[in-house]
Scaffold this motif. Structure first.
Motif, PDB file in Angstrom:
ATOM      1  N   GLN A  26       0.801  -1.230   0.000  1.00  0.00           N
ATOM      2  CA  GLN A  26       0.000   0.000   0.000  1.00  0.00           C
ATOM      3  C   GLN A  26       0.831   1.276   0.000  1.00  0.00           C
ATOM      4  OE1 GLN A  26      -2.633  -1.757   3.342  1.00  0.00           O
ATOM      5  NE2 GLN A  26      -4.010  -0.435   2.190  1.00  0.00           N
ATOM      6  N   HIS A 130       1.122  -9.262   4.640  1.00  0.00           N
ATOM      7  CA  HIS A 130      -0.056  -8.386   4.560  1.00  0.00           C
ATOM      8  C   HIS A 130      -0.549  -8.392   3.118  1.00  0.00           C
ATOM      9  CE1 HIS A 130      -2.198  -4.749   6.497  1.00  0.00           C
ATOM     10  NE2 HIS A 130      -2.752  -4.921   5.323  1.00  0.00           N
ATOM     11  N   ASN A 174      -1.633 -10.667   8.493  1.00  0.00           N
ATOM     12  CA  ASN A 174      -2.639  -9.624   8.678  1.00  0.00           C
ATOM     13  C   ASN A 174      -3.963 -10.105   8.061  1.00  0.00           C
ATOM     14  OD1 ASN A 174      -3.525  -6.701   9.166  1.00  0.00           O
ATOM     15  ND2 ASN A 174      -4.066  -7.067   7.015  1.00  0.00           N
ATOM     16  N   GLU A 175      -4.994 -10.160   8.886  1.00  0.00           N
ATOM     17  CA  GLU A 175      -6.357 -10.415   8.433  1.00  0.00           C
ATOM     18  C   GLU A 175      -6.470 -11.645   7.525  1.00  0.00           C
ATOM     19  OE1 GLU A 175      -8.322  -6.956   6.975  1.00  0.00           O
ATOM     20  OE2 GLU A 175      -7.925  -5.809   8.786  1.00  0.00           O
ATOM     21  N   GLN A 182     -11.889 -12.770   1.011  1.00  0.00           N
ATOM     22  CA  GLN A 182     -11.917 -11.814  -0.111  1.00  0.00           C
ATOM     23  C   GLN A 182     -11.098 -12.350  -1.294  1.00  0.00           C
ATOM     24  OE1 GLN A 182     -13.665  -8.990  -0.004  1.00  0.00           O
ATOM     25  NE2 GLN A 182     -13.994  -8.678   2.188  1.00  0.00           N
ATOM     26  N   TYR A 317     -13.114  -1.849  12.689  1.00  0.00           N
ATOM     27  CA  TYR A 317     -13.522  -0.596  12.033  1.00  0.00           C
ATOM     28  C   TYR A 317     -14.979  -0.250  12.266  1.00  0.00           C
ATOM     29  CZ  TYR A 317      -9.100  -0.492   9.501  1.00  0.00           C
ATOM     30  OH  TYR A 317      -7.765  -0.437   9.180  1.00  0.00           O
ATOM     31  N   TRP A 356     -18.422  -0.178   3.173  1.00  0.00           N
ATOM     32  CA  TRP A 356     -18.543  -1.184   4.255  1.00  0.00           C
ATOM     33  C   TRP A 356     -18.310  -0.584   5.629  1.00  0.00           C
ATOM     34  CZ3 TRP A 356     -14.047  -1.605   7.104  1.00  0.00           C
ATOM     35  CH2 TRP A 356     -12.905  -1.046   6.506  1.00  0.00           C
ATOM     36  N   GLU A 384      -5.451  -2.182  14.191  1.00  0.00           N
ATOM     37  CA  GLU A 384      -5.926  -1.226  13.187  1.00  0.00           C
ATOM     38  C   GLU A 384      -7.288  -0.671  13.584  1.00  0.00           C
ATOM     39  OE1 GLU A 384      -6.050  -2.369   9.020  1.00  0.00           O
ATOM     40  OE2 GLU A 384      -4.152  -3.412   9.225  1.00  0.00           O
ATOM     41  N   TRP A 426      -5.119   3.289  11.776  1.00  0.00           N
ATOM     42  CA  TRP A 426      -4.910   3.060  10.346  1.00  0.00           C
ATOM     43  C   TRP A 426      -5.380   4.308   9.631  1.00  0.00           C
ATOM     44  CZ3 TRP A 426      -2.364  -0.439   7.487  1.00  0.00           C
ATOM     45  CH2 TRP A 426      -2.492  -0.285   6.108  1.00  0.00           C
ATOM     46  N   GLU A 433      -5.630   1.776  -1.370  1.00  0.00           N
ATOM     47  CA  GLU A 433      -6.702   1.120  -0.636  1.00  0.00           C
ATOM     48  C   GLU A 433      -7.282  -0.031  -1.454  1.00  0.00           C
ATOM     49  OE1 GLU A 433      -7.562   0.949   2.319  1.00  0.00           O
ATOM     50  OE2 GLU A 433      -9.457  -0.094   2.085  1.00  0.00           O
ATOM     51  N   TRP A 434      -6.403  -0.961  -1.847  1.00  0.00           N
ATOM     52  CA  TRP A 434      -6.764  -2.191  -2.550  1.00  0.00           C
ATOM     53  C   TRP A 434      -7.671  -1.941  -3.742  1.00  0.00           C
ATOM     54  CZ3 TRP A 434      -2.997  -4.970  -1.043  1.00  0.00           C
ATOM     55  CH2 TRP A 434      -2.513  -4.871   0.255  1.00  0.00           C
ATOM     56  N   ARG A 436     -10.153  -0.222  -4.176  1.00  0.00           N
ATOM     57  CA  ARG A 436     -10.603   1.175  -4.251  1.00  0.00           C
ATOM     58  C   ARG A 436      -9.480   2.108  -4.674  1.00  0.00           C
ATOM     59  NH1 ARG A 436     -14.213  -1.736  -3.686  1.00  0.00           N
ATOM     60  NH2 ARG A 436     -14.004  -1.440  -5.936  1.00  0.00           N
TER      61      ARG A 436
HETATM   62  O1  LIG Z   1     -15.477  -2.645  -0.996  1.00  0.00           O
HETATM   63  S1  LIG Z   1     -16.218  -3.935  -0.795  1.00  0.00           S
HETATM   64  O2  LIG Z   1     -17.337  -3.764   0.154  1.00  0.00           O
HETATM   65  O3  LIG Z   1     -16.614  -4.527  -2.067  1.00  0.00           O
HETATM   66  C1  LIG Z   1     -15.145  -5.051  -0.092  1.00  0.00           C
HETATM   67  C2  LIG Z   1     -14.419  -4.361   1.042  1.00  0.00           C
HETATM   68  C3  LIG Z   1     -14.154  -5.350   2.091  1.00  0.00           C
HETATM   69  N1  LIG Z   1     -13.542  -4.750   3.258  1.00  0.00           N
HETATM   70  C4  LIG Z   1     -12.154  -4.344   3.012  1.00  0.00           C
HETATM   71  C5  LIG Z   1     -11.453  -3.960   4.320  1.00  0.00           C
HETATM   72  N2  LIG Z   1     -11.642  -5.003   5.310  1.00  0.00           N
HETATM   73  C6  LIG Z   1     -11.049  -4.892   6.604  1.00  0.00           C
HETATM   74  C7  LIG Z   1     -10.159  -3.795   6.765  1.00  0.00           C
HETATM   75  O4  LIG Z   1      -8.938  -4.088   6.071  1.00  0.00           O
HETATM   76  C8  LIG Z   1      -7.863  -3.442   6.700  1.00  0.00           C
HETATM   77  O5  LIG Z   1      -8.232  -2.089   6.770  1.00  0.00           O
HETATM   78  C9  LIG Z   1      -7.722  -1.117   5.869  1.00  0.00           C
HETATM   79  C10 LIG Z   1      -8.885  -0.301   5.348  1.00  0.00           C
HETATM   80  O6  LIG Z   1      -9.676  -1.105   4.527  1.00  0.00           O
HETATM   81  C11 LIG Z   1      -6.880  -1.719   4.782  1.00  0.00           C
HETATM   82  O7  LIG Z   1      -6.277  -0.679   4.020  1.00  0.00           O
HETATM   83  C12 LIG Z   1      -5.835  -2.574   5.441  1.00  0.00           C
HETATM   84  O8  LIG Z   1      -4.845  -3.013   4.538  1.00  0.00           O
HETATM   85  C13 LIG Z   1      -6.542  -3.796   6.025  1.00  0.00           C
HETATM   86  O9  LIG Z   1      -5.682  -4.418   6.961  1.00  0.00           O
HETATM   87  C14 LIG Z   1     -13.063  -5.146   5.566  1.00  0.00           C
HETATM   88  C15 LIG Z   1     -13.698  -5.677   4.326  1.00  0.00           C
END
Ligand SMILES: O=S(=O)(O)CCCN1CCN(CCO[C@@H]2O[C@H](CO)[C@@H](O)[C@H](O)[C@H]2O)CC1
Length: 479
Positions: A26, A130, A174-175, A182, A317, A356, A384, A426, A433-434, A436
């Protein structure tokens, strides 16, 4: 507790430590520099540019590979006790394969970062994995392939050997929920497979065994000299029962077990949660499988996995309500139908920039209480917690988020007796942001991704967090 409360004016205990986090793919960039191998996010972004919003990728990201000294200067300004970051597996072992060459330049980068942290009195908290799996290992099937246990064990031994003298707190994964669910079920993360209720259970099985092996390698070969600690960071949404009916309470508990207990019941008690075993075994039989879709640990594996954690960690979160629902069509093969729970939110909950993520501070207090009760009052790290927006330096909603979530952490400690000893925000800076891309911003520092220098600029939340760390209090007038 279900009501947002005004931020408490009490102070955090002296032992409590504040940190902040990033992750390799990231922030680092330098995707193919100095011998680094390709990972599954490089591969996905380059071969399927529509997967990530705006075709964004981590080729440069925040360029932390070159700008890590600047990053440490920001950490110093915040006054954090520790910095949670992750290692890029393919920067250290380009092919990822056990016995394959180690890239000394990759080792040297992390040694320099750890040295810079040490020179500034900041403790490293290192995540070994991660999500950025070496692409070669995905070509061998990724974590659904049991051989990944050996490849990860080799990687863990390399990093303990080369970096372990200066690292006290290690995290293996991590996660894992996001890695497996996912990555191999919803397909919203690399490698983007949709094998719900099948490959994702194999992924978790290998990952849990890989974690345990790395833990035992550390415990037997490195802890005597290095005196450090190893854990695994799991995440979950807080599932609040939609009503106090038994059915809804069971639904909420089942959701927590399928999300967090899937991994943490294994490392604490040695096996998957009973409710997962029972439901998936039963449904697999109804569906005509000769053996359960949920792999089985042998008795000796259960003993080997049990207790492989020196702390309990949670990435938290947000919150949803959980409600019981009629059994779905028993022929449907999927994680969701194995779980069989309806979830919904309260539309009055404040939104973020992430679909989410709703802002529900009291959910974190309930989650911390659940963790404490479920896993026998362990030491807990929040590894986080944070919120996204669409950018801007006057991020007062982020300040409000941290004030209210941290207040609930402090109430869990002072009023509920939960043993939380660390809190990690975080994230240090806006980053990749993956799926996104760079659209959703989580940073306390803004990064200008249109400028090749990737300049960092403090947001109002950076000043707020620095003040909280200095005063150990969340409001202006503290007791
Ligand atoms: O968009 S969609 O709804 O189709 C799919 C999203 C799914 N989310 C992604 C983040 N995740 C946990 C948090 O994920 C964490 O939190 C951060 C913020 O996301 C990340 O940047 C970190 O890398 C990760 O450790 C919860 C599930």
């Amino acid at each position: 507790y279900r009501e947002a409360t005004a931020a408490t004016n009490r102070t955090f205990p002296d032992y409590f430590k504040f940190g902040i986090a990033t992750a390799s793919y990231q922030v680092e960039g330098a995707w193919n520099e100095d011998g680094k191998g390709e990972n599954i996010w490089d591969h996905l972004c380059h071969t399927n540019p529509t997967f990530v919003d705006n075709g964004d990728n981590g080729d440069i990201a925040c360029d932390s590979y070159h700008k890590y000294k600047e990053d440490v200067a920001l950490l110093k300004d915040l006054g954090v006790d520790y910095y949670r970051f992750s290692l890029s597996w393919s920067r250290i072992i380009p092919l990822g394969l056990a016995g394959s060459p180690v890239n000394q330049a990759g080792i040297d980068y992390y040694k320099s970062l750890i040295q810079e942290l040490g020179d500034n009195g900041i403790e490293p908290m290192v995540t070994i994995f991660h999500w950025d799996l070496p692409e070669t290992l995905q070509e061998f099937g990724g974590f659904p392939n049991p051989e990944l246990e050996e490849h990860f064990a080799y990687y863990a031994r390399v990093v303990f050997e080369n970096l372990g003298d200066s690292v006290t707190y290690w995290t293996t994964f991590n996660e894992p929920l996001q890695t497996c669910h996912q990555g191999y079920s919803t397909g919203t993360m690399a490698p983007g497979y949709k094998s719900s209720g099948l490959a994702e259970y194999k992924c978790a099985h290998t990952l849990i065994k890989a974690h345990a092996k790395a833990y035992h390698i550390y415990d037997e070969e490195f802890r005597p000299q290095q005196q450090g600690y190893v854990g695994i960071v799991a995440d979950t949404t807080w599932f609040e029962p939609a009503s106090d009916s038994d059915a809804d309470q069971e639904a909420a508990e089942r959701a927590l077990q399928f999300n967090y207990g899937w991994y943490i019941n294994a490392v604490v008690n040695g096996n998957y949660p009973a409710v997962m075993i029972e439901r998936i075994d039963e449904r697999s039989k109804q569906q005509g499988f000769e053996t359960s879709r949920l792999p089985k640990f042998t008795e000796e594996e259960i003993e080997y996995i049990k207790g492989t954690h020196d702390y309990l960690a949670i990435n938290a979160y947000t919150t949803v309500y959980a409600q019981a629902k009629e059994e779905t069509d028993p022929t449907v093969v999927s994680y969701e139908s194995d779980l069989n729970v309806d979830t919904f939110i309260d539309e009055s909950w404040e939104q973020s920039a992430s679909s989410w993520l709703r802002v529900v501070p009291w959910g974190l207090r309930n989650l911390l209480n659940w963790l404490s009760k479920t896993y026998n009052h362990p030491e807990i790290f929040v590894t986080e917690n944070g919120v996204s927006d669409l950018g801007g330096l006057d991020d007062d909603r982020r300040i409000n988020f941290y004030q209210e979530y941290l207040s609930n952490v402090l109430e869990a400690i002072l009023d509920d007796g939960v043993n939380v000893t660390r809190y990690t925000a975080w994230s240090l800076m806006d980053n990749f942001e993956w799926a996104r891309g760079y659209t959703e911003k989580f940073g306390m520092y803004s990064v200008n991704f249109d400028n090749p220098g990737r300049p960092r600029t403090p947001k109002a939340s950076a000043s707020y967090y620095a003040q909280v760390i200095a005063s150990r209090c969340l409001v202006d007038t503290c007791e």
